[in-house]
Design an enzyme around this catalytic site. Structure first.
Site, PDB file in Angstrom:
ATOM      1  N   GLY A 146       0.821  -1.199   0.000  1.00  0.00           N
ATOM      2  CA  GLY A 146       0.000   0.000   0.000  1.00  0.00           C
ATOM      3  C   GLY A 146       0.859   1.254   0.000  1.00  0.00           C
ATOM      4  O   GLY A 146       0.691   2.137  -0.840  1.00  0.00           O
ATOM      5  N   ALA A 147       1.778   1.318   0.951  1.00  0.00           N
ATOM      6  CA  ALA A 147       2.608   2.512   1.063  1.00  0.00           C
ATOM      7  C   ALA A 147       3.771   2.229   1.996  1.00  0.00           C
ATOM      8  O   ALA A 147       3.764   1.238   2.727  1.00  0.00           O
ATOM      9  CB  ALA A 147       1.784   3.674   1.608  1.00  0.00           C
ATOM     10  N   GLU A 166       1.252   5.855   7.569  1.00  0.00           N
ATOM     11  CA  GLU A 166       2.669   6.044   7.205  1.00  0.00           C
ATOM     12  C   GLU A 166       3.238   7.257   7.926  1.00  0.00           C
ATOM     13  O   GLU A 166       4.383   7.248   8.366  1.00  0.00           O
ATOM     14  CB  GLU A 166       2.835   6.165   5.689  1.00  0.00           C
ATOM     15  CG  GLU A 166       2.235   5.020   4.867  1.00  0.00           C
ATOM     16  CD  GLU A 166       2.643   3.624   5.312  1.00  0.00           C
ATOM     17  OE1 GLU A 166       3.692   3.482   5.972  1.00  0.00           O
ATOM     18  OE2 GLU A 166       1.896   2.668   5.019  1.00  0.00           O
TER      19      GLU A 166
HETATM   20  N1  BES Z   1       5.968  -0.630   6.338  1.00  0.00           N
HETATM   21  C1  BES Z   1       4.802  -0.958   5.605  1.00  0.00           C
HETATM   22  C2  BES Z   1       5.063  -1.187   4.155  1.00  0.00           C
HETATM   23  C3  BES Z   1       5.584  -2.554   3.858  1.00  0.00           C
HETATM   24  C4  BES Z   1       4.721  -3.616   3.786  1.00  0.00           C
HETATM   25  C5  BES Z   1       6.906  -2.781   3.616  1.00  0.00           C
HETATM   26  C6  BES Z   1       5.205  -4.883   3.508  1.00  0.00           C
HETATM   27  C7  BES Z   1       7.404  -4.035   3.348  1.00  0.00           C
HETATM   28  C8  BES Z   1       6.547  -5.096   3.284  1.00  0.00           C
HETATM   29  C9  BES Z   1       3.753   0.144   5.714  1.00  0.00           C
HETATM   30  O1  BES Z   1       3.850   0.941   6.831  1.00  0.00           O
HETATM   31  C10 BES Z   1       2.431  -0.537   5.799  1.00  0.00           C
HETATM   32  O2  BES Z   1       2.165  -1.156   6.781  1.00  0.00           O
HETATM   33  N2  BES Z   1       1.624  -0.435   4.758  1.00  0.00           N
HETATM   34  C11 BES Z   1       0.381  -1.129   4.639  1.00  0.00           C
HETATM   35  C12 BES Z   1      -0.787  -0.203   4.790  1.00  0.00           C
HETATM   36  C13 BES Z   1      -1.094   0.129   6.204  1.00  0.00           C
HETATM   37  C14 BES Z   1      -2.180   1.146   6.312  1.00  0.00           C
HETATM   38  C15 BES Z   1      -1.448  -1.079   7.027  1.00  0.00           C
HETATM   39  C16 BES Z   1       0.373  -1.741   3.271  1.00  0.00           C
HETATM   40  O3  BES Z   1       1.262  -1.434   2.480  1.00  0.00           O
HETATM   41  O4  BES Z   1      -0.501  -2.544   2.996  1.00  0.00           O
HETATM   42 ZN    ZN Z   2       3.032   0.172   8.598  1.00  0.00          ZN
END
Ligand code: BES
Ligand code: ZN
Length: 879
Positions: free
Chosen positions: A267-268, A304
């Protein structure tokens, strides 16, 4: 299987690296087809490191071009380099600077980890182990370093050059090129590194922090999409203000940038000062984004941003601690959304997700604790257990300690661990120390997998005016954890008197009860209330105060009573869900429901939908009967998705017939006047209208399909148009194909609307679904490398179409397994994520179970799988 030879990483093996990289200077020259990365790493042996201890840096598909130490080229015998590692055989026993250079091919990087190119824009994704695809490094979260990066690129191809921290210098680099130097003063782990180079549009704003510092905010995106970034910007400013109000957390750099890219595995990502987003979580305008899209954008932007403190300033010691940042930050974003919108509605939605995704994970072969103790592939542990259950554990902590006690613990955590890479234990210790509490047993929530079951029986003795609740806790075995300790379970509760008002008592004994909270910590407990005038109905686990399965002996009449009278909105919703779940699970097993039961449920639904003073979005949730996946989860064995689908439609038909008038009234009352706004009140109105329409169409009520078709044509925003189309598609009525075709062309080539079309094409339960999906995927121009497109189509089919994925002939399973094998060659993370749709395969009835197993074994036999896919496959098959 190849992964059996792969190494498992154990938490108990953790030890700090013998060397620390303190400072990173990068010079990155970016050009089409090739990028050159020159790195100067300032490295020191840690205290206690024996002289002559080799230094091993991580790499992934790297090729070393040059290497020097303190400015002098290294002789061949002083180091060893492979694509996966660079070893200095005998580094100096003092601080030194290691200089390396490597070349990368971003355009060929289809895994989307490290430096890659999306839609012409160069960007990076480093969490968890992507930085090692950019340069040789100690690519682990406990190595904190300051970074300075000079980016050089063609000024026309990449007028925008961004990285973490502050822009300190920029200028001409000759030959039509330019450069920018970014400096990040905050020590950070490599997974938070980011850079972006491209020809991008942007919008800008400013935030003044609680101490009066001005922060320049920027959102970068493809040219022409700038106007679609305004809601994201607004969300960002609200998130910044909320974190100050609620947690006293102020932003710390002068700049905060967000970049929206089209190809992104997740997602981000919370890179320090430079968040990178999947564009679907940035772009919104009323014509193309639904209310749910807006809410999601608000949530993820906040999530984020909140990582800046819970993740960046305080990070994880190792990847086993992932939920230290993710569970906590999900809790924070949930709280933010609750404060910005409706708290009870947000709670219902979060519990829906928890039950639909996390509970099945916890009940199957992929079950693991929120803080796992071993892994083969860390990318497979960004799970709903780490995220959603991790957030539940933090929520329980807040419930147990109260708002003030929780805040004290958080304050201490920020104070004590700022600038560190730390652990779950250290986090819990802050709450212990700040509150003078012993939370040792509570920590089991982080260590034990599985969803606890809590059985309750109640008894009222009219003679003694005594009311008892008997609780028994059982913790089912999970892979590698046959035996479990009892958990600490906070049960928020109330006793509801016969007239619907709270019942009172004169004394309570037998357990830890204070105000509206029972805290259970043993395998069983009997709580006795004295002086209770009449038999009350217990309202237990209010607000879903613990992530457990509660089993009561309440009658249908009691549940109906709670649905009408409970002062806790969550439990009002829960009571109706339980009645419906009981009817549906029994019917799926071939036991018919009684007319009285259905009529009683129908009447309660109608009454709730018409009740004044209840939130529209709450009412919409009440109309959302348990999903097919949820019914399957409760059945837990011998699942026949066809039967579930059939009885669910039947129940909706019967109810819709009985309360068509109430549903039509709710539909009519839900029309919105005035301009579209994504706010909670307006969105709630649309949600209720949508839920009523879906119910009517699904229930086959005369004229409903026509109303939906009319709404589709007349809609002035995506929520109304998509909602109408979804209702029609779910039923796969005669005009569904034509309306879907209309939708496909109506929005030109907008990729995010295309995703909606893909999902709507893949989810209906009709027998043509698989062929539809196949044909779409096989089209020569289908964007085969874009994660959003693949997930919208095949992810929706595998995870959102239980009937056709689990066709008895096995064709759905085979299709998804073949897809996984194919995508795995290019993007293992997308492949392994889709494969998790098989995680409940052992709960199917024998024919489907065998078909799923055959598809999985066939995938395993083909060999050549990535570690990501091999790991999921191996655990799924052996669990
Ligand atoms: N740190 C993660 C992004 C990430 C996810 C990096 C998997 C490496 C592997 C980010 O902060 C995150 O958790 N993103 C979620 C959305 C969030 C609102 C739960 C995502 O990408 O789904
Ligand atoms: Zn996260």
């Amino acid at each position: 299987m190849s992964s059996e030879t792969e190494q498992t990483v154990f938490l108990s093996d953790y030890s700090p690296s013998p060397y620390a990289i303190e400072k990173v200077e990068l010079e990155v020259e970016i050009a089409p087809e090739v990028a050159r990365v020159h790195a100067w790493l300032t490295i020191s042996p840690r205290e206690g490191t024996a002289p002559g201890t080799p230094l091993v840096l991580d790499g992934d598909e790297l090729m070393l071009d040059s290497i020097a130490l303190d400015g002098a080229p290294l002789v061949l015998s002083a180091y060893a380099s492979t694509p996966r590692a660079l070893t200095l055989i005998e580094p100096p026993a003092r601080r030194f600077v290691l200089e390396t250079s490597v070349k990368l091919a971003p355009e060929k990087n289809l895994r989307l980890m490290g430096l890659y190119r999306s839609n012409g824009t160069w960007c990076t994704q480093c969490e968890p182990e992507g930085f090692r695809r950019i340069t040789y490094f100690l690519d682990r979260p406990d190595n904190l370093a300051v970074y300075r990066v000079k980016m050089i690129a063609d000024a026309a191809l990449a007028p925008v050059l961004l990285a973490n921290g502050n822009l300190v210098e920029q200028g001409d680099a000759g030959n039509g090129r330019h450069f920018a130097v970014w400096d990040d003063p905050f020590p950070k782990p490599s997974y938070l590194f980011a850079m972006v180079a491209g020809d991008l549009g942007s919008i800008h704003d400013e935030f003044t922090t609680m101490n009066g510092r001005k922060v320049a905010l920027g959102i970068y995106c493809a040219h022409g999409k700038e106007d679609q970034c305004l809601y994201a910007m607004d969300s960002l400013k609200r998130a910044m203000a909320w974190d100050e109000r609620r947690f006293g957390r102020e932003y710390d750099l002068d700049v905060f940038n967000i970049v929206a890219v089209s190809d992104f595995n997740f997602g981000a990502m919370e890179n320090k000062g430079l968040n990178i987003f999947n564009d679907k979580l940035v772009f919104a305008k009323p014509e193309t984004a639904t209310d749910a899209d807006y809410a999601n954008i608000e949530r993820v932007i906040a999530h984020e941003y909140f990582h800046n403190w819970t993740g960046d300033r305080i990070t994880c010691r190792d990847w086993f601690q992932l939920c230290l940042k993710e569970g906590l930050t999900v809790f924070r974003d949930q709280e933010f959304s609750s404060d910005e919108r409706s708290r009870p509605v947000k709670r219902i939605e979060d519990v829906r997700v928890l039950r639909a995704a996390q509970f099945p994970e916890d009940a199957g072969p992929l079950a693991h604790p929120p803080r796992p103790d071993h892994y083969k592939e860390i990318n497979n542990f960004y799970t709903t257990t780490v995220y959603e259950k991790g957030a539940e554990v933090v929520r329980m902590l807040a419930t147990l300690l109260g708002e003030a006690g929780f805040r004290k613990g958080m304050d201490l955590y920020f104070e004590r661990h700022d600038g560190e890479a730390t652990t779950i234990e250290a986090f819990i210790k802050c709450f212990e120390d700040a509150n003078g509490r012993d939370l040792r047993q509570f920590q089991q929530w982080y260590l034990q997998a599985g969803t606890p079951r809590l059985a309750v029986t109640e008894n009222y003795d009219a003679g003694t005016k005594r009311y008892t609740l008997d609780f028994t806790q059982t913790n089912p075995p999970t892979p590698g954890q046959p035996e479990k300790q009892p958990m600490v379970i906070p049960v928020k509760f109330g006793l509801v008197g016969p007239n619907g008002a709270p019942a009172t008592w004169t004394g309570v004994s037998g357990g830890n009860v204070a105000d509206d909270l029972i805290v259970l910590d043993g395998a069983s407990a009997r709580i006795t209330f004295e002086g209770v005038a009449n038999r009350p109905v217990p309202s237990l686990l209010r607000g879903f105060s613990a992530p457990i399965n509660l089993e009561t002996n309440l009658s249908e009449a009691d549940q109906l009573f709670l649905a009408r009278h409970d002062s806790d909105p969550f439990n009002r919703w829960q009571a109706l869900q339980e009645i419906a779940t009981a009817l549906l699970t029994r019917a799926a097993r071939g036991m018919n429901w009684t007319g009285e039961s259905v009529a009683a449920l129908a009447a309660a639904l109608a009454e709730t939908v018409a009740a004044p003073g209840l939130d529209d979005a709450f009412k919409a949730n009440v109309l959302g009967l348990p999903t097919e996946a949820n019914i399957a989860r409760v059945l837990a064995s011998d699942v026949d998705p066809d039967a579930i689908h059939r009885v669910r439609v039947q129940l909706i038909e019967e109810i819709a017939r009985q309360i068509a008038g109430a549903l039509q009234a709710a539909y009519a009352a839900g029309s919105v006047d005035g301009a579209y706004s994504p706010d909670a009140a307006q969105a709630g109105k649309r949600a209720l209208r949508q839920a009523a329409l879906a119910f009517l169409v699904r229930g086959g009520v005369g004229g409903a399909a026509e109303i939906a078709a009319r709404q589709y044509q007349a809609a002035t925003n995506m929520s109304d148009r998509f909602g109408a189309l979804a209702a029609i598609a779910a039923n796969w009525t005669a005009d569904a194909p034509a309306l879907l075709a209309d939708f496909r062309t109506r929005y030109g080539e907008d990729p995010l609307v295309f995703d909606k079309w893909l999902a709507l094409s893949a989810s209906p339960a009709d027998d043509g679904a698989l062929e539809r999906v196949r044909a779409i995927l096989a089209a020569p121009d289908f964007p085969r490398n874009n994660p959003n497109r693949l997930r919208a189509l095949v992810g929706s089919f595998a995870s959102g179409n239980p009937v056709q994925f689990a066709r008895a002939d096995g064709a759905g399973f085979r299709f998804v397994a073949d897809f996984v094998a194919d995508v795995d060659k290019r993007n293992p993370q997308v492949a392994s994520r889709v494969l998790t749709a098989f995680r409940t395969f052992r709960t199917y009835e024998p024919v489907r179970r065998a078909a799923a197993e055959a598809a999985l074994k066939n995938l395993a036999d083909a060999g050549g799988l990535s570690r990501n896919v091999a790991d999921i496959l191996e655990r799924t098959l052996s669990g």
